[in-house]
Scaffold this motif. Structure first.
Motif, PDB file in Angstrom:
ATOM      1  N   ALA A   1       3.485  -5.573   2.732  1.00  0.00           N
ATOM      2  CA  ALA A   1       4.814  -4.968   2.915  1.00  0.00           C
ATOM      3  C   ALA A   1       4.579  -3.470   2.872  1.00  0.00           C
ATOM      4  O   ALA A   1       4.095  -2.946   1.873  1.00  0.00           O
ATOM      5  N   SER A   2       4.910  -2.790   3.985  1.00  0.00           N
ATOM      6  CA  SER A   2       4.441  -1.410   4.125  1.00  0.00           C
ATOM      7  C   SER A   2       5.491  -0.454   4.660  1.00  0.00           C
ATOM      8  O   SER A   2       6.334  -0.817   5.482  1.00  0.00           O
TER       9      SER A   2
ATOM     10  N   LEU B   1      -9.465   1.464  -1.743  1.00  0.00           N
ATOM     11  CA  LEU B   1      -9.124   1.313  -3.164  1.00  0.00           C
ATOM     12  C   LEU B   1      -9.108  -0.166  -3.588  1.00  0.00           C
ATOM     13  O   LEU B   1      -8.951  -0.464  -4.770  1.00  0.00           O
ATOM     14  N   LEU B   2      -9.274  -1.073  -2.633  1.00  0.00           N
ATOM     15  CA  LEU B   2      -9.242  -2.511  -2.958  1.00  0.00           C
ATOM     16  C   LEU B   2     -10.641  -3.016  -3.294  1.00  0.00           C
ATOM     17  O   LEU B   2     -11.614  -2.667  -2.619  1.00  0.00           O
ATOM     18  N   THR B   3     -10.740  -3.897  -4.303  1.00  0.00           N
ATOM     19  CA  THR B   3     -12.026  -4.544  -4.592  1.00  0.00           C
ATOM     20  C   THR B   3     -12.245  -5.638  -3.544  1.00  0.00           C
ATOM     21  O   THR B   3     -11.303  -6.049  -2.850  1.00  0.00           O
ATOM     22  N   ALA B   4     -13.478  -6.168  -3.491  1.00  0.00           N
ATOM     23  CA  ALA B   4     -13.787  -7.234  -2.527  1.00  0.00           C
ATOM     24  C   ALA B   4     -12.909  -8.457  -2.803  1.00  0.00           C
ATOM     25  O   ALA B   4     -12.412  -9.104  -1.865  1.00  0.00           O
ATOM     26  N   ASP B   5     -12.677  -8.781  -4.088  1.00  0.00           N
ATOM     27  CA  ASP B   5     -11.833  -9.941  -4.434  1.00  0.00           C
ATOM     28  C   ASP B   5     -10.409  -9.738  -3.944  1.00  0.00           C
ATOM     29  O   ASP B   5      -9.773 -10.668  -3.432  1.00  0.00           O
ATOM     30  N   MET B   6      -9.918  -8.533  -4.135  1.00  0.00           N
ATOM     31  CA  MET B   6      -8.550  -8.238  -3.664  1.00  0.00           C
ATOM     32  C   MET B   6      -8.476  -8.392  -2.145  1.00  0.00           C
ATOM     33  O   MET B   6      -7.556  -9.044  -1.623  1.00  0.00           O
TER      34      MET B   6
ATOM     35  N   PRO C   1       0.835  -1.216   0.000  1.00  0.00           N
ATOM     36  CA  PRO C   1       0.000   0.000   0.000  1.00  0.00           C
ATOM     37  C   PRO C   1       0.863   1.258   0.000  1.00  0.00           C
ATOM     38  O   PRO C   1       1.482   1.583   0.995  1.00  0.00           O
ATOM     39  N   GLY C   2       0.917   1.963  -1.100  1.00  0.00           N
ATOM     40  CA  GLY C   2       1.700   3.206  -1.166  1.00  0.00           C
ATOM     41  C   GLY C   2       3.150   2.950  -1.517  1.00  0.00           C
ATOM     42  O   GLY C   2       3.519   1.893  -2.019  1.00  0.00           O
TER      43      GLY C   2
ATOM     44  N   ALA D   1      -1.424   2.967  -5.252  1.00  0.00           N
ATOM     45  CA  ALA D   1      -0.710   4.243  -5.315  1.00  0.00           C
ATOM     46  C   ALA D   1      -0.719   4.908  -3.943  1.00  0.00           C
ATOM     47  O   ALA D   1       0.250   5.517  -3.503  1.00  0.00           O
ATOM     48  N   GLU D   2      -1.835   4.769  -3.232  1.00  0.00           N
ATOM     49  CA  GLU D   2      -1.934   5.303  -1.873  1.00  0.00           C
ATOM     50  C   GLU D   2      -2.356   4.185  -0.935  1.00  0.00           C
ATOM     51  O   GLU D   2      -3.059   3.269  -1.356  1.00  0.00           O
TER      52      GLU D   2
END
Ligand code: NAP
Ligand code: 8YV
Length: 329
Positions: free
Chosen positions: A57-58, A44-49, A17-18, A38-39
């Motif tokens: 990893a952040s 920003l994630l779909t349900a499948d994701m 994420p980001g 991107a952020e």
């Protein structure tokens, strides 16, 4: 989303994420399906994701809501030894492992801390600006400065980095004392059970504590008053541990002499009042920022994820809040 041809179709999906060091993206992307945002916003994630993510990893914020949005999440590999951006307590309660990057950056951060201390006391960045601005020719020698000689150093946070700073400053012939919640066994430096007692005993405070609820704004007006008019404050820990308004006042009124800061409460936004102060030496959070050390940190982030999803099912550098978490086999 990107996935290499060589990936196993059952390989766990990793979310980035980001912003992230390119070496982490390259190494993890070669073995696992990656979702790169991107952020760092789970919206920003779909349900499948959301249903597929098993690792993160952040470099940024991973709060409780973020963790709860990912039902299969097993591990959060944080880029940095300080992991205050991750709700590790919540992760631990949910059975999610959190890892950080200790040791590989210790000597680099200690080097920067010493450089920042010298720049603060000896005003080297201002002396260089004097030369570059033509003032040596126009106005003569740069004014005489304060000195490191004879300073009594107090380390607030005598952990891995604090001890590496102490080793360096001891070699400079300076006396060292420290405050932690607990005395460090086998360390000969004077220990003070409170931060105020340490500040009263020294004239130079180097802070390298993590940001936690207990350390929020703990370096405050009382601590600056205890340091005194010859006092120097250096912070390479976290900005949230300092009452920045009190620091601006202490620097403006001469309660302390000078401060050197690598970290701020609301990065990258630095209070204009601090920027305007001639006795503040300011760095944009660069203590670990060399090619070599950031690569070592990137490798440790990737290695934690690899180790967790290998047959070992073990994190290399778990944080204390999640050390009890076991991988589901
Ligand atoms: P560490 O080995 O865990 O050391 C932290 C020290 O802080 C320990 O000695 C701990 O001792 C002390 N401490 C923690 N909470 C405290 C409290 N409430 N009161 C008094 N002492 C307290 O960690 P490290 O590897 O040295 O890293 C320290 C911090 O530096 C990181 O968490 C990070 O925030 C910061 N850092 C900044 C940069 C940068 O780029 N500027 C780079 C790396 C690290 P006790 O547990 O006994 O209290
Ligand atoms: C990094 C740091 O700049 O390790 C830490 O705690 O503050 C630094 O090394 C930061 O973590 C990069 O995101």
């Amino acid at each position: 989303m990107s996935a290499s041809d060589s990936q196993d179709s059952s390989a766990p999906t990793i979310l980035i994420p980001g912003q992230m060091h390119p070496r982490v993206v390259e190494r993890l992307g070669a073995a696992f399906p990656l979702i790169e945002l991107a952020e760092g916003d789970p919206a920003l994630l779909t349900a499948d994701m959301k249903a597929s993510v098993r690792g993160i990893a952040s470099m940024g914020r991973v709060d409780a809501a973020f963790i709860d949005a990912l039902p299969k999440l097993e591990i959060i590999a944080n880029f940095g030894v300080g992991y205050d951006a991750v709700d590790a307590r919540h992760a631990g309660q949910r059975g999610v492992m959190v890892t950080n990057t200790p040791d590989v950056l210790t000597e680099e951060v200690a080097d920067t801390a010493v450089g920042l201390l010298i720049n603060t006391v000896r005003e080297l960045p201002r002396a260089e600006a004097w030369l570059r601005g033509g003032r040596w020719v126009r106005d003569g020698n740069y004014p005489l400065t304060s000195t490191l000689r004879g300073r009594r150093i107090g380390i607030f946070g005598m952990g891995r980095i604090g001890q590496a700073i102490a080793r360096r400053l001891e070699a400079f012939g300076l006396t060292i004392a420290y405050h932690n919640r607990r005395r460090v066994e086998g360390l000969a430096y004077d220990y003070y059970p409170t931060l105020r007692d340490l500040a009263l005993a020294v004239d130079t405070l180097v802070s390298v504590v993590p940001a936690t609820p207990q350390t929020a704004k703990i370096v405050n007006a009382e601590i600056f008053a205890a340091l005194g008019a010859n006092g120097v404050f250096v912070n390479v820990g976290r900005g949230a541990t300092v009452d920045e308004a009190a620091l601006v006042e202490a620097l403006s009124k001469g309660t302390i002499l000078a401060a050197g800061l690598d970290v701020f409460a609301d990065e990258p936004n630095v209070p204009q009042a601090l920027i305007d102060l001639p006795n503040a030496t300011l760095l944009p959070h660069v203590a670990s920022a060399t090619i070599l050390t950031r690569q070592a940190m990137a490798d440790l982030v990737a290695d934690n994820v690899f180790s967790w999803f290998s047959v070992d099912r073990r994190a290399l550098t778990p944080v204390p809040e999640t050390v009890h978490v076991k991988a589901k086999v």
